[in-house]
Design a protein around this motif. Structure first.
Motif, PDB file in Angstrom:
ATOM      1  N   VAL A  71       0.860  -1.177   0.000  1.00  0.00           N
ATOM      2  CA  VAL A  71       0.000   0.000   0.000  1.00  0.00           C
ATOM      3  C   VAL A  71       0.901   1.232   0.000  1.00  0.00           C
ATOM      4  CG1 VAL A  71      -1.782   1.251   1.273  1.00  0.00           C
ATOM      5  CG2 VAL A  71      -1.718  -1.271   1.352  1.00  0.00           C
ATOM      6  N   LEU A  72       0.774   2.065  -1.031  1.00  0.00           N
ATOM      7  CA  LEU A  72       1.606   3.268  -1.133  1.00  0.00           C
ATOM      8  C   LEU A  72       0.687   4.478  -1.226  1.00  0.00           C
ATOM      9  CD1 LEU A  72       4.109   1.581  -3.546  1.00  0.00           C
ATOM     10  CD2 LEU A  72       4.737   2.529  -1.305  1.00  0.00           C
ATOM     11  N   LEU A 116       3.487  12.658  -4.503  1.00  0.00           N
ATOM     12  CA  LEU A 116       4.122  11.417  -4.023  1.00  0.00           C
ATOM     13  C   LEU A 116       4.485  11.532  -2.533  1.00  0.00           C
ATOM     14  CD1 LEU A 116       6.384  10.645  -7.115  1.00  0.00           C
ATOM     15  CD2 LEU A 116       4.293   9.444  -6.399  1.00  0.00           C
ATOM     16  N   PRO A 117       4.542  10.402  -1.847  1.00  0.00           N
ATOM     17  CA  PRO A 117       4.748  10.414  -0.391  1.00  0.00           C
ATOM     18  C   PRO A 117       6.056  11.053   0.074  1.00  0.00           C
ATOM     19  CG  PRO A 117       4.765   8.164  -1.253  1.00  0.00           C
ATOM     20  CD  PRO A 117       4.267   9.040  -2.340  1.00  0.00           C
ATOM     21  N   ILE A 156       5.416  12.704   3.536  1.00  0.00           N
ATOM     22  CA  ILE A 156       5.553  11.770   4.667  1.00  0.00           C
ATOM     23  C   ILE A 156       6.626  12.225   5.690  1.00  0.00           C
ATOM     24  CG2 ILE A 156       6.263   9.403   5.317  1.00  0.00           C
ATOM     25  CD1 ILE A 156       3.403   9.392   4.445  1.00  0.00           C
ATOM     26  N   GLU A 215       5.905  12.705   9.612  1.00  0.00           N
ATOM     27  CA  GLU A 215       6.633  12.016  10.678  1.00  0.00           C
ATOM     28  C   GLU A 215       7.161  13.024  11.687  1.00  0.00           C
ATOM     29  OE1 GLU A 215       9.426   9.707   8.340  1.00  0.00           O
ATOM     30  OE2 GLU A 215       8.155   7.922   8.469  1.00  0.00           O
ATOM     31  N   GLU A 261       4.657  -3.103   7.173  1.00  0.00           N
ATOM     32  CA  GLU A 261       6.088  -3.043   6.910  1.00  0.00           C
ATOM     33  C   GLU A 261       6.691  -1.827   7.572  1.00  0.00           C
ATOM     34  OE1 GLU A 261       6.946  -2.077   2.424  1.00  0.00           O
ATOM     35  OE2 GLU A 261       5.573  -3.764   2.537  1.00  0.00           O
ATOM     36  N   THR A 306       9.294   0.831   8.115  1.00  0.00           N
ATOM     37  CA  THR A 306      10.344   1.569   7.436  1.00  0.00           C
ATOM     38  C   THR A 306      11.509   1.804   8.392  1.00  0.00           C
ATOM     39  OG1 THR A 306      10.935   3.720   6.565  1.00  0.00           O
ATOM     40  CG2 THR A 306       8.939   3.623   7.862  1.00  0.00           C
ATOM     41  N   ARG A 357      13.642   4.234   7.993  1.00  0.00           N
ATOM     42  CA  ARG A 357      14.156   5.590   7.821  1.00  0.00           C
ATOM     43  C   ARG A 357      14.437   6.263   9.144  1.00  0.00           C
ATOM     44  NH1 ARG A 357       9.975   8.339   4.731  1.00  0.00           N
ATOM     45  NH2 ARG A 357       9.115   6.363   5.366  1.00  0.00           N
ATOM     46  N   LYS A 406      15.868  -1.122  -2.859  1.00  0.00           N
ATOM     47  CA  LYS A 406      16.078  -0.949  -4.300  1.00  0.00           C
ATOM     48  C   LYS A 406      17.516  -0.586  -4.676  1.00  0.00           C
ATOM     49  CE  LYS A 406      14.255   1.842  -8.088  1.00  0.00           C
ATOM     50  NZ  LYS A 406      15.515   2.513  -8.452  1.00  0.00           N
ATOM     51  N   GLU A 409      12.915  -5.303  -3.755  1.00  0.00           N
ATOM     52  CA  GLU A 409      12.080  -4.205  -4.252  1.00  0.00           C
ATOM     53  C   GLU A 409      12.787  -3.404  -5.336  1.00  0.00           C
ATOM     54  OE1 GLU A 409      11.089  -1.816  -0.791  1.00  0.00           O
ATOM     55  OE2 GLU A 409      12.858  -0.601  -1.117  1.00  0.00           O
ATOM     56  N   GLY A 410      11.974  -2.812  -6.201  1.00  0.00           N
ATOM     57  CA  GLY A 410      12.533  -1.994  -7.279  1.00  0.00           C
ATOM     58  C   GLY A 410      13.109  -2.815  -8.417  1.00  0.00           C
ATOM     59  N   GLU A 462      13.317  -3.762 -11.971  1.00  0.00           N
ATOM     60  CA  GLU A 462      12.888  -3.041 -13.185  1.00  0.00           C
ATOM     61  C   GLU A 462      13.137  -3.800 -14.474  1.00  0.00           C
ATOM     62  OE1 GLU A 462      14.802   0.788 -12.808  1.00  0.00           O
ATOM     63  OE2 GLU A 462      13.167   1.560 -11.572  1.00  0.00           O
ATOM     64  N   GLY A 473       8.292  -4.491  -8.301  1.00  0.00           N
ATOM     65  CA  GLY A 473       8.937  -3.468  -9.118  1.00  0.00           C
ATOM     66  C   GLY A 473       8.195  -3.190 -10.403  1.00  0.00           C
TER      67      GLY A 473
HETATM   68  P1  C2E Z   1       9.157   2.262   0.140  1.00  0.00           P
HETATM   69  O1  C2E Z   1       8.390   1.730   1.266  1.00  0.00           O
HETATM   70  O2  C2E Z   1      10.568   1.804  -0.016  1.00  0.00           O
HETATM   71  O3  C2E Z   1       8.289   1.966  -1.147  1.00  0.00           O
HETATM   72  C1  C2E Z   1       8.811   1.599  -2.399  1.00  0.00           C
HETATM   73  C2  C2E Z   1       8.909   2.809  -3.309  1.00  0.00           C
HETATM   74  O4  C2E Z   1       9.554   2.420  -4.516  1.00  0.00           O
HETATM   75  C3  C2E Z   1       7.565   3.361  -3.733  1.00  0.00           C
HETATM   76  O5  C2E Z   1       7.716   4.755  -3.926  1.00  0.00           O
HETATM   77  C4  C2E Z   1       7.319   2.663  -5.073  1.00  0.00           C
HETATM   78  O6  C2E Z   1       6.426   3.360  -5.916  1.00  0.00           O
HETATM   79  C5  C2E Z   1       8.704   2.671  -5.624  1.00  0.00           C
HETATM   80  N1  C2E Z   1       8.967   1.604  -6.573  1.00  0.00           N
HETATM   81  C6  C2E Z   1       8.481   0.347  -6.578  1.00  0.00           C
HETATM   82  N2  C2E Z   1       8.978  -0.368  -7.599  1.00  0.00           N
HETATM   83  C7  C2E Z   1       9.820   0.464  -8.258  1.00  0.00           C
HETATM   84  C8  C2E Z   1      10.658   0.312  -9.422  1.00  0.00           C
HETATM   85  O7  C2E Z   1      10.743  -0.738 -10.057  1.00  0.00           O
HETATM   86  N3  C2E Z   1      11.376   1.407  -9.796  1.00  0.00           N
HETATM   87  C9  C2E Z   1      11.325   2.590  -9.127  1.00  0.00           C
HETATM   88  N4  C2E Z   1      12.066   3.614  -9.581  1.00  0.00           N
HETATM   89  N5  C2E Z   1      10.563   2.766  -8.024  1.00  0.00           N
HETATM   90  C10 C2E Z   1       9.815   1.705  -7.601  1.00  0.00           C
HETATM   91  P2  C2E Z   1       6.626   5.783  -3.387  1.00  0.00           P
HETATM   92  O8  C2E Z   1       5.254   5.225  -3.605  1.00  0.00           O
HETATM   93  O9  C2E Z   1       6.939   7.120  -3.976  1.00  0.00           O
HETATM   94  O10 C2E Z   1       6.889   5.804  -1.835  1.00  0.00           O
HETATM   95  C11 C2E Z   1       8.071   6.353  -1.297  1.00  0.00           C
HETATM   96  C12 C2E Z   1       8.214   6.055   0.171  1.00  0.00           C
HETATM   97  O11 C2E Z   1       7.193   6.713   0.929  1.00  0.00           O
HETATM   98  C13 C2E Z   1       8.003   4.560   0.498  1.00  0.00           C
HETATM   99  O12 C2E Z   1       9.194   3.878   0.200  1.00  0.00           O
HETATM  100  C14 C2E Z   1       7.665   4.626   1.969  1.00  0.00           C
HETATM  101  O13 C2E Z   1       8.825   4.689   2.753  1.00  0.00           O
HETATM  102  C15 C2E Z   1       6.927   5.941   2.071  1.00  0.00           C
HETATM  103  N6  C2E Z   1       5.482   5.692   2.167  1.00  0.00           N
HETATM  104  C16 C2E Z   1       4.575   5.452   1.166  1.00  0.00           C
HETATM  105  N7  C2E Z   1       3.339   5.279   1.662  1.00  0.00           N
HETATM  106  C17 C2E Z   1       3.458   5.370   3.011  1.00  0.00           C
HETATM  107  C18 C2E Z   1       2.530   5.266   4.103  1.00  0.00           C
HETATM  108  O14 C2E Z   1       1.329   5.019   3.948  1.00  0.00           O
HETATM  109  N8  C2E Z   1       3.042   5.435   5.370  1.00  0.00           N
HETATM  110  C19 C2E Z   1       4.379   5.679   5.584  1.00  0.00           C
HETATM  111  N9  C2E Z   1       4.787   5.807   6.855  1.00  0.00           N
HETATM  112  N10 C2E Z   1       5.271   5.769   4.594  1.00  0.00           N
HETATM  113  C20 C2E Z   1       4.816   5.619   3.333  1.00  0.00           C
END
Ligand code: C2E
Ligand code: CA
Ligand code: CA
Ligand code: CA
Length: 278
Positions: free
Chosen positions: A59-60, A72-73, A77, A81, A151, A153, A155, A205, A237-238, A240, A258
């Protein structure tokens, strides 16, 4: 000199004002977005590469503005935090995801075998309220605990490990799996893996990007060896490219996520996804 000094004081005052003011404006905007339900879950498949099927979704979150822009988050985010808004945001998200799962089950007329993995920041994992919020969301939407995973994080570090541990014991007893996110690229502490009863590690990634280099490949190999010993699953993850996927399979990594497989998609597209083979 006096002129310079008063100029300097003026600049400092302006900076302080803007800093104070801009954080509170962001906080206000996000709280308002939560209220208006503009923060929505997108879903990205996690693939079992051995069987070539979807086994779950991450879930993103996305911020859909009134004007149709998607934020984007990474843009909000970290602020959430820092100012604590992450807690109400996550609690609302847990309910929205539970409602979406319920909708899918109604639509398909059966229970789903997939997990929906929600990102949880350290401060939320330490919040005792997390348990009750989760329990009541499951009960309210009549969904099984294996449909939800968290999951964590890496960070930010967990400052109250005891409280996090207590919560994880309760979540585990409820049947909710814990995954450790961004492993290898954060505050990963293998003690945390054990204390938080994690069943899965997600390899960041950055290592997948460079998987054809000796350095990244060696790190990933050692993470896989560690996961085998600790008896936890591994998600890469990631992913491509097909080449990356093949190297990962050769390294024994079965679960992939990915853009090679799927991008994060909104609920309406998920519900109509032809890969959504229930
Ligand atoms: P994350 O948890 O490491 O999530 C994976 C990120 O990599 C996501 O970015 C996803 O869209 C992106 N991704 C997945 N596959 C690929 C790929 O093949 N290539 C590339 N370039 N990117 C890929 P996103 O959606 O922009 O989220 C960024 C970060 O924001 C997440 O990293 C997570 O740490 C945070 N985040 C997102 N949703 C939530 C949430 O509901 N709560 C919290 N606390 N953090 C969130
Ligand atoms: Ca994640
Ligand atoms: Ca991640
Ligand atoms: Ca990551």
């Amino acid at each position: 000199l006096l002129f310079l000094l008063s100029g300097l004081i003026f600049i400092v005052l302006v900076m302080l004002y803007r800093r104070y003011h801009s954080t509170s404006i962001i906080q206000f905007l996000i709280l308002n977005a939560i209220k208006q339900k503009h923060l929505v879950p997108y879903y990205q498949s996690i693939i079992d590469a051995e069987k070539d099927i979807t086994c779950g979704y991450e879930v993103l979150i996305r911020w859909e503005t009134k004007k149709g822009k998607v934020i984007l988050p990474d843009e909000f985010i970290p602020q959430c935090e820092a100012n604590g808004v992450i807690t109400p945001l996550t609690f609302q998200l847990i309910n929205t995801v539970a409602r979406d799962i319920r909708k899918l089950e109604m639509q398909h007329g059966k229970t789903l075998p997939y997990y929906f993995s929600i990102n949880i920041s350290a401060s939320v994992l330490q919040d005792p309220e997390l348990i009750e919020i989760t329990r009541s969301a499951l009960a309210h939407y009549h969904i099984a605990p294996h449909n939800i995973a968290f999951e964590l994080t890496e960070r930010s570090p967990i400052d109250n490990i005891e409280q996090a541990e207590q919560n994880c014991i309760k979540l585990n007893a409820m049947g909710i799996q814990i995954k450790l996110d961004d492993v290898g690229n954060g505050y990963c502490d293998f003690l945390a893996l054990q204390k938080l009863q994690a069943t899965t590690i997600k390899i960041d990634k950055v290592f997948i990007d460079d998987i054809d280099s000796l350095a990244a490949n060696t790190i990933v190999q050692s993470l896989v060896a560690f996961a085998d010993k600790a008896e936890v699953e591994v998600i890469a993850e990631g992913v491509e490219t097909k080449q990356q996927a093949q190297i990962l399979i050769d390294l024994g990594i079965r679960y992939h996520q990915g853009f090679l497989y799927s991008k994060p998609i909104p609920f309406n597209l998920l519900a109509n996804d032809k890969n959504f083979n229930v």
